[in-house]
Design a protein around this motif. Structure first.
Motif, mmCIF file in Angstrom:
data_model
loop_
_atom_site.group_PDB
_atom_site.id
_atom_site.type_symbol
_atom_site.label_atom_id
_atom_site.label_comp_id
_atom_site.label_asym_id
_atom_site.label_seq_id
_atom_site.Cartn_x
_atom_site.Cartn_y
_atom_site.Cartn_z
ATOM 1 N N LEU A 96 0.775 -1.349 0.231
ATOM 2 C CA LEU A 96 -0.019 -0.473 0.104
ATOM 3 C C LEU A 96 0.709 1.141 0.246
ATOM 4 C CD1 LEU A 96 -2.821 -1.274 2.927
ATOM 5 C CD2 LEU A 96 -2.933 -0.087 0.336
ATOM 6 N N ALA A 97 2.134 0.788 0.776
ATOM 7 C CA ALA A 97 2.964 2.309 0.450
ATOM 8 C C ALA A 97 3.121 2.675 -0.089
ATOM 9 C CB ALA A 97 3.823 2.497 1.681
ATOM 10 N N THR A 98 4.206 1.610 -1.106
ATOM 11 C CA THR A 98 4.427 1.810 -2.744
ATOM 12 C C THR A 98 2.877 1.762 -3.761
ATOM 13 O OG1 THR A 98 5.699 0.142 -2.350
ATOM 14 C CG2 THR A 98 4.929 0.748 -4.773
ATOM 15 N N LYS A 99 2.358 2.048 -3.059
ATOM 16 C CA LYS A 99 0.702 2.335 -4.204
ATOM 17 C C LYS A 99 1.000 4.187 -4.140
ATOM 18 C CE LYS A 99 -3.619 0.845 -5.291
ATOM 19 N NZ LYS A 99 -5.126 0.529 -5.000
ATOM 20 N N HIS A 100 0.511 4.414 -2.849
ATOM 21 C CA HIS A 100 0.523 5.978 -2.826
ATOM 22 C C HIS A 100 1.462 6.076 -2.473
ATOM 23 C CE1 HIS A 100 -3.865 4.532 -2.533
ATOM 24 N NE2 HIS A 100 -3.825 3.134 -1.337
ATOM 25 N N GLU A 101 2.213 6.239 -2.415
ATOM 26 C CA GLU A 101 4.204 6.636 -2.241
ATOM 27 C C GLU A 101 4.013 7.348 -1.266
ATOM 28 O OE1 GLU A 101 2.730 10.077 -5.281
ATOM 29 O OE2 GLU A 101 4.337 8.675 -6.676
ATOM 30 N N VAL A 102 3.516 6.114 -0.030
ATOM 31 C CA VAL A 102 4.266 6.815 1.679
ATOM 32 C C VAL A 102 5.510 5.922 1.654
ATOM 33 C CG1 VAL A 102 3.227 5.890 3.803
ATOM 34 C CG2 VAL A 102 1.646 6.574 1.787
ATOM 35 N N PHE A 103 6.184 7.177 1.785
ATOM 36 C CA PHE A 103 7.701 6.450 2.314
ATOM 37 C C PHE A 103 7.456 5.771 3.999
ATOM 38 C CE2 PHE A 103 11.863 7.155 4.621
ATOM 39 C CZ PHE A 103 13.169 6.351 3.273
ATOM 40 N N GLY A 114 5.147 5.702 8.773
ATOM 41 C CA GLY A 114 4.935 5.978 6.907
ATOM 42 C C GLY A 114 5.126 7.817 7.273
ATOM 43 N N VAL A 115 5.210 8.043 5.751
ATOM 44 C CA VAL A 115 5.863 9.398 5.259
ATOM 45 C C VAL A 115 5.060 10.084 4.449
ATOM 46 C CG1 VAL A 115 6.623 11.894 5.504
ATOM 47 C CG2 VAL A 115 7.329 9.883 7.152
ATOM 48 N N THR A 116 3.813 10.676 3.823
ATOM 49 C CA THR A 116 3.856 10.777 2.976
ATOM 50 C C THR A 116 4.663 12.417 2.504
ATOM 51 O OG1 THR A 116 2.017 12.108 3.335
ATOM 52 C CG2 THR A 116 1.655 9.829 2.440
ATOM 53 N N ASN A 117 4.260 12.788 1.833
ATOM 54 C CA ASN A 117 4.903 14.206 1.057
ATOM 55 C C ASN A 117 6.629 14.587 0.848
ATOM 56 O OD1 ASN A 117 4.579 16.459 -0.489
ATOM 57 N ND2 ASN A 117 3.833 17.796 0.725
ATOM 58 N N ASN A 123 1.363 17.795 -1.671
ATOM 59 C CA ASN A 123 0.457 18.610 -1.366
ATOM 60 C C ASN A 123 -1.028 18.952 -1.570
ATOM 61 O OD1 ASN A 123 2.627 20.330 0.018
ATOM 62 N ND2 ASN A 123 3.554 20.829 -2.183
ATOM 63 N N GLU A 124 -1.714 18.078 -3.174
ATOM 64 C CA GLU A 124 -2.940 18.138 -2.450
ATOM 65 C C GLU A 124 -3.871 16.835 -2.132
ATOM 66 O OE1 GLU A 124 -5.015 20.848 -3.842
ATOM 67 O OE2 GLU A 124 -3.253 21.090 -3.757
ATOM 68 N N THR A 125 -2.566 15.799 -1.660
ATOM 69 C CA THR A 125 -3.415 14.982 -1.023
ATOM 70 C C THR A 125 -2.521 13.631 -0.241
ATOM 71 O OG1 THR A 125 -2.150 13.367 -3.146
ATOM 72 C CG2 THR A 125 -3.880 13.728 -4.223
ATOM 73 N N HIS A 126 -1.029 14.955 0.393
ATOM 74 C CA HIS A 126 -0.481 13.723 1.151
ATOM 75 C C HIS A 126 -1.239 12.750 2.762
ATOM 76 C CE1 HIS A 126 0.559 16.730 4.105
ATOM 77 N NE2 HIS A 126 -0.443 17.846 3.417
ATOM 78 N N ALA A 127 -2.659 13.544 2.840
ATOM 79 C CA ALA A 127 -3.451 13.786 3.880
ATOM 80 C C ALA A 127 -4.783 12.357 4.023
ATOM 81 C CB ALA A 127 -3.462 14.513 4.938
ATOM 82 N N LYS A 128 -5.098 12.038 2.202
ATOM 83 C CA LYS A 128 -5.911 11.663 2.597
ATOM 84 C C LYS A 128 -5.863 9.744 2.048
ATOM 85 C CE LYS A 128 -8.018 14.119 -0.839
ATOM 86 N NZ LYS A 128 -8.627 14.589 -2.163
#
Length: 128
Positions: A96-103, A114-117, A123-128
């Motif tokens: 899921l992290a790979t799919k949603h670009e979560v480090f 994990g961390v997004t952005n 910036n528009e989707t990191h908290a979704k």
């Protein structure tokens, strides 16, 4: 919170290759383990022997997970079954992290972070 009331015997079975150390040895030999630990830009610089300067990010989302009643679950399962359960869970988290670009920052015991952005502009989707 996810409750493991629906956990089945299959959830504690291994999902690993016949020789799980083969992939690890190959990645270490190639220097690819850096990409498992650091964001790509940082790993690229380290692999090239370059200095990595600190960065700031104005908007990031940090995700923490923790298994409810993990200690109780661990008491009733063998250590091998607990390892298999965690392996299955965190392989799913990693996908899921790979799919949603979560480090993925860290996995310790029953905790996953994990961390997004961080690596890409989200910036528009990191908290979704």
């Amino acid at each position: 919170d996810m409750i493991f009331g629906e956990m089945t015997a299959n959830d504690t079975e291994p999902l690993v290759e016949s020789n799980p150390n083969t992939r690890l040895r190959t990645e270490v030999a190639r220097g690819d383990m850096l990409y498992e630990v650091f964001p790509k830009a940082v790993a690229d610089k380290l692999k090239a022997g370059q200095k990595v300067e600190p960065e700031t990010h104005n908007n990031v989302t940090i995700f923490f997970s923790d298994i409810v009643r993990f200690t109780d679950i661990s008491r009733v399962l063998s250590p091998v079954k607990v390892c298999h359960m965690l392996d299955r869970l965190y392989l799913a988290f990693d996908a899921l992290a790979t799919k949603h670009e979560v480090f993925k920052v860290e996995t310790i015991g029953d905790a996953w972070m994990g961390v997004t952005n961080l690596e890409n502009d989200q910036n528009e989707t990191h908290a979704k």
